[in-house]
Motif scaffolding. Structure first.
Motif, mmCIF file in Angstrom:
data_model
loop_
_atom_site.group_PDB
_atom_site.id
_atom_site.type_symbol
_atom_site.label_atom_id
_atom_site.label_comp_id
_atom_site.label_asym_id
_atom_site.label_seq_id
_atom_site.Cartn_x
_atom_site.Cartn_y
_atom_site.Cartn_z
ATOM 1 N N LEU A 158 15.142 12.885 -2.995
ATOM 2 C CA LEU A 158 14.940 13.016 -1.555
ATOM 3 C C LEU A 158 13.734 13.905 -1.255
ATOM 4 N N THR A 159 13.596 14.995 -1.986
ATOM 5 C CA THR A 159 12.457 15.895 -1.803
ATOM 6 C C THR A 159 11.144 15.201 -2.143
ATOM 7 N N LEU A 160 11.134 14.455 -3.238
ATOM 8 C CA LEU A 160 9.918 13.743 -3.643
ATOM 9 C C LEU A 160 9.541 12.665 -2.637
ATOM 10 N N CYS A 161 10.536 12.047 -2.010
ATOM 11 C CA CYS A 161 10.247 11.047 -0.977
ATOM 12 C C CYS A 161 9.532 11.698 0.200
ATOM 13 N N GLY A 162 9.957 12.891 0.558
ATOM 14 C CA GLY A 162 9.287 13.604 1.637
ATOM 15 C C GLY A 162 7.855 13.946 1.284
ATOM 16 N N VAL A 163 7.635 14.453 0.064
ATOM 17 C CA VAL A 163 6.284 14.806 -0.375
ATOM 18 C C VAL A 163 5.392 13.571 -0.413
ATOM 19 N N GLY A 164 5.917 12.475 -0.946
ATOM 20 C CA GLY A 164 5.132 11.250 -1.039
ATOM 21 C C GLY A 164 4.786 10.670 0.323
ATOM 22 N N THR A 165 5.719 10.754 1.260
ATOM 23 C CA THR A 165 5.451 10.252 2.604
ATOM 24 C C THR A 165 4.336 11.037 3.273
ATOM 25 N N VAL A 166 4.370 12.348 3.143
ATOM 26 C CA VAL A 166 3.321 13.196 3.732
ATOM 27 C C VAL A 166 1.964 12.876 3.102
ATOM 28 N N ALA A 167 1.920 12.799 1.782
ATOM 29 C CA ALA A 167 0.655 12.560 1.087
ATOM 30 C C ALA A 167 0.073 11.199 1.443
ATOM 31 N N ALA A 168 0.917 10.164 1.475
ATOM 32 C CA ALA A 168 0.427 8.824 1.773
ATOM 33 C C ALA A 168 -0.048 8.714 3.217
ATOM 34 N N ALA A 169 0.670 9.339 4.129
ATOM 35 C CA ALA A 169 0.279 9.277 5.539
ATOM 36 C C ALA A 169 -1.043 10.001 5.775
ATOM 37 N N LEU A 170 -1.230 11.159 5.172
ATOM 38 C CA LEU A 170 -2.461 11.909 5.370
ATOM 39 C C LEU A 170 -3.656 11.204 4.721
ATOM 40 N N SER A 171 -3.435 10.563 3.587
ATOM 41 C CA SER A 171 -4.534 9.826 2.954
ATOM 42 C C SER A 171 -4.917 8.597 3.780
ATOM 43 N N GLY A 172 -3.948 8.016 4.470
ATOM 44 C CA GLY A 172 -4.236 6.856 5.315
ATOM 45 C C GLY A 172 -4.876 7.210 6.636
ATOM 46 N N ALA A 173 -4.865 8.488 6.993
ATOM 47 C CA ALA A 173 -5.434 8.909 8.276
ATOM 48 C C ALA A 173 -6.941 8.735 8.314
ATOM 49 N N SER A 174 -7.593 8.700 7.180
ATOM 50 C CA SER A 174 -9.041 8.530 7.127
ATOM 51 C C SER A 174 -9.451 7.280 6.358
ATOM 52 N N ASP A 175 -8.509 6.398 6.080
ATOM 53 C CA ASP A 175 -8.783 5.206 5.282
ATOM 54 C C ASP A 175 -9.441 4.122 6.143
ATOM 55 N N SER A 176 -10.405 3.425 5.572
ATOM 56 C CA SER A 176 -11.092 2.347 6.281
ATOM 57 C C SER A 176 -10.995 1.015 5.556
ATOM 58 N N SER A 177 -10.311 0.988 4.424
ATOM 59 C CA SER A 177 -10.272 -0.230 3.610
ATOM 60 C C SER A 177 -9.603 -1.391 4.338
ATOM 61 N N ALA A 178 -8.554 -1.107 5.125
ATOM 62 C CA ALA A 178 -7.863 -2.181 5.834
ATOM 63 C C ALA A 178 -8.782 -2.847 6.849
ATOM 64 N N LEU A 179 -9.537 -2.048 7.602
ATOM 65 C CA LEU A 179 -10.455 -2.611 8.583
ATOM 66 C C LEU A 179 -11.672 -3.248 7.918
ATOM 67 N N ASP A 180 -12.112 -2.707 6.803
ATOM 68 C CA ASP A 180 -13.220 -3.328 6.074
ATOM 69 C C ASP A 180 -12.833 -4.724 5.602
ATOM 70 N N GLU A 181 -11.598 -4.862 5.149
ATOM 71 C CA GLU A 181 -11.123 -6.179 4.708
ATOM 72 C C GLU A 181 -11.068 -7.153 5.879
ATOM 73 N N LYS A 182 -10.612 -6.676 7.025
ATOM 74 C CA LYS A 182 -10.579 -7.545 8.207
ATOM 75 C C LYS A 182 -11.979 -7.881 8.688
ATOM 76 N N ALA A 183 -12.916 -6.924 8.584
ATOM 77 C CA ALA A 183 -14.303 -7.191 8.971
ATOM 78 C C ALA A 183 -14.918 -8.264 8.076
ATOM 79 N N ALA A 184 -14.621 -8.219 6.782
ATOM 80 C CA ALA A 184 -15.133 -9.229 5.859
ATOM 81 C C ALA A 184 -14.563 -10.606 6.174
ATOM 82 N N GLN A 185 -13.279 -10.656 6.517
ATOM 83 C CA GLN A 185 -12.667 -11.941 6.868
ATOM 84 C C GLN A 185 -13.228 -12.488 8.178
ATOM 85 N N ALA A 186 -13.449 -11.603 9.166
ATOM 86 C CA ALA A 186 -13.922 -12.061 10.468
ATOM 87 C C ALA A 186 -15.366 -12.541 10.408
ATOM 88 N N SER A 187 -16.187 -11.867 9.620
ATOM 89 C CA SER A 187 -17.604 -12.216 9.557
ATOM 90 C C SER A 187 -17.928 -13.241 8.489
#
Length: 216
Positions: free
Chosen positions: A101-130
Motif C-alpha cells: 500500500l505504501t509503495l502504491c502511494g509512492v509510485g502514484t506520486v512519482a508517476a503523476a509528477l513525471s507526467g506533469a511535464s510530459d509531452s510525448s502523448a501530444l507529440d504522438e497526436k501531432a504526428a498522427q494529425a500532420s
C-alpha cells in the motif's frame, strides 16, 4: 507518607492503544479511499494541450491523464485493493500488504509528477494529425490535474504509513466461519415435558417419540 509511582497502569496503556488503533484506522480508511478516488478522477481529466501544424494552420490537441500515463490509475486500484486486504491477513501478511500500500502511494506520486511535464502523448497526436512522424506539438501547456493525482498518491501513502505503524492494532476479519479440525459438538435434543402439549407437538414434528420409549 505514601509514594507516587510514575509507572502507567496497564489498563490505561490498553485504552490508549485501542484509541490510537481506532483513530488511525479511521484516518487510513478515509485517506486511502479518498486518495484512490482522486487519483482515478484526475487521470480522466485533461493534463496538457497544445497545437500542431496541419495544412499550414494550427490544429488544437489535448491529452488526458490516461493518454500520458496509466500508472497512477493502476496503482490507485492496487492500493485500494491492498487497503481492503489489510483486514484479511494478520502478522507478516498484514505487514507485506501495508508495504504494498505504501509503495502504491509512492509510485502514484512519482508517476503523476513525471507526467506533469510530459509531452510525448501530444507529440504522438501531432504526428498522427500532420502525417509527419517527426512532428511535435507547439505551444504546450499543462493543467493542474497531474498535481491532483499526486495529491491522491500522497493520501494513499499516508494510509500505507498508518498501516505500517498501527496496523497491528487494527481488527481482522472474523474467523468464526473458518473450518477447523476440531469435531463439532453434538446437538442434544430438547427435553420434552409430557404435560405440555406444545412440547409434545414439537417433538412429533421433529420425528421424535415424546414418550422417550424405544421402538420394540
Amino acid at each position: 507518607m505514601g509514594y507516587v509511582t510514575a509507572v502507567p497502569h496497564p489498563r490505561s496503556e490498553a485504552a490508549g492503544s485501542a484509541r490510537a488503533g481506532r483513530m488511525s484506522l479511521a484516518v487510513a480508511l478515509l485517506a486511502g479511499a479518498l486518495g484512490a478516488a482522486v487519483a482515478l478522477l484526475a487521470t480522466r481529466q485533461q493534463w496538457s494541450e497544445g497545437t500542431a501544424t496541419v495544412a499550414g494552420g494550427p490544429f488544437p490537441l489535448t491529452a488526458k491523464g490516461s493518454d500520458v500515463t496509466g500508472v497512477p490509475a493502476a496503482l490507485a486500484i492496487v492500493g485500494l485493493a491492498a487497503l481492503v486486504a489489510v483486514f484479511a491477513v494478520r502478522r507478516a501478511g498484514r505487514l507485506a500488504v501495508s508495504v504494498l500500500l505504501t509503495l502504491c502511494g509512492v509510485g502514484t506520486v512519482a508517476a503523476a509528477l513525471s507526467g506533469a511535464s510530459d509531452s510525448s502523448a501530444l507529440d504522438e497526436k501531432a504526428a498522427q494529425a500532420s502525417g509527419d512522424t517527426s512532428a511535435t506539438v507547439d505551444e504546450l501547456t499543462h493543467t493542474t490535474w497531474p498535481y491532483a493525482a499526486a495529491a491522491g498518491g500522497v493520501l494513499i501513502l499516508l494510509a500505507g504509513l498508518l498501516a505500517l505503524r498501527y496496523g497491528w492494532l487494527w481488527p481482522a476479519m472474523s474467523g468464526r466461519y473458518e473450518r477447523s479440525g476440531a469435531p463439532r459438538p453434538r446437538r442434544t435434543a430438547p427435553v420434552v415435558d409430557p404435560d405440555r402439549p406444545e412440547d409434545v407437538w414439537k417433538a412429533l414434528d421433529r420425528g421424535e417419540d415424546p414418550t422417550g420409549t424405544e421402538p420394540a
